[in-house]
Motif scaffolding. Structure first.
Motif, PDB file in Angstrom:
ATOM      1  N   UNK A  36       0.789  -0.810  -0.164  1.00  0.00           N
ATOM      2  CA  UNK A  36       0.026  -0.087  -0.391  1.00  0.00           C
ATOM      3  C   UNK A  36       1.109   1.235   0.157  1.00  0.00           C
ATOM      4  N   UNK A  37       2.321   0.876   0.856  1.00  0.00           N
ATOM      5  CA  UNK A  37       2.771   2.586   1.329  1.00  0.00           C
ATOM      6  C   UNK A  37       3.753   2.995  -0.391  1.00  0.00           C
ATOM      7  N   UNK A  38       4.574   1.755  -0.947  1.00  0.00           N
ATOM      8  CA  UNK A  38       4.898   1.595  -2.094  1.00  0.00           C
ATOM      9  C   UNK A  38       4.493   1.879  -2.966  1.00  0.00           C
ATOM     10  N   UNK A  39       3.138   0.450  -3.635  1.00  0.00           N
ATOM     11  CA  UNK A  39       3.299   0.502  -4.495  1.00  0.00           C
ATOM     12  C   UNK A  39       1.995   1.118  -4.567  1.00  0.00           C
ATOM     13  N   UNK A  40       1.457   2.110  -4.180  1.00  0.00           N
ATOM     14  CA  UNK A  40      -0.553   2.527  -4.028  1.00  0.00           C
ATOM     15  C   UNK A  40      -1.955   1.954  -3.335  1.00  0.00           C
ATOM     16  N   UNK A  41      -1.488   0.774  -3.596  1.00  0.00           N
ATOM     17  CA  UNK A  41      -2.248  -0.848  -3.051  1.00  0.00           C
ATOM     18  C   UNK A  41      -2.253  -1.700  -2.306  1.00  0.00           C
ATOM     19  N   UNK A  42      -3.180  -1.852  -2.095  1.00  0.00           N
ATOM     20  CA  UNK A  42      -2.309  -3.638  -0.908  1.00  0.00           C
ATOM     21  C   UNK A  42      -2.696  -4.557  -1.383  1.00  0.00           C
TER      22      UNK A  42
END
Length: 85
Positions: A36-42
Motif C-alpha cells: 500500500x505504502x510503496x506501490x499504491x495498493x495493498x
C-alpha cells in the motif's frame, strides 16, 4: 553528540538507505502495508512475496531490517495519488 555542518547546524540523522529497487522492512510492517505504502495498493502484496521467495518461506516471515526486492510501481496508481485498497 550529533554531527554538525560547517555552519554549525546539526546534521540530520538518516536511516541507512536501502539499495534501489528494494525496501527495508520496519517493525510492524506487513506485505500488505508495504504494498500500500510503496506501490499504491495493498492488493500487490503477492508480487512482493513472489520476488522474495528466497527470503520468505511464507508471507508472515517478515523481520525488521530485511531488504526486500520490490516490483516497479504502476504509473496509473502513482498518478492517482491515492491508495487503492
Amino acid at each position: 553528540e550529533p554531527l554538525t555542518r560547517r555552519d554549525n547546524s546539526p546534521t540530520p540523522k538518516r536511516d541507512i538507505a536501502s539499495p534501489p529497487g528494494t525496501y527495508r522492512v520496519k517493525e510492524g510492517d506487513t506485505l500488505s502495508t508495504i504494498a500500500l505504502r510503496e506501490l499504491g495498493t495493498s492488493k500487490r502484496w503477492q508480487e512482493i512475496f513472489q520476488l522474495n521467495r528466497d527470503k520468505l518461506p511464507d508471507e508472515l516471515s517478515l523481520k525488521a531490517g530485511m531488504d526486500l526486492k520490490m516490483p516497479p510501481a504502476s504509473t496509473a496508481e502513482k498518478a492517482a495519488g491515492r491508495p487503492n485498497f
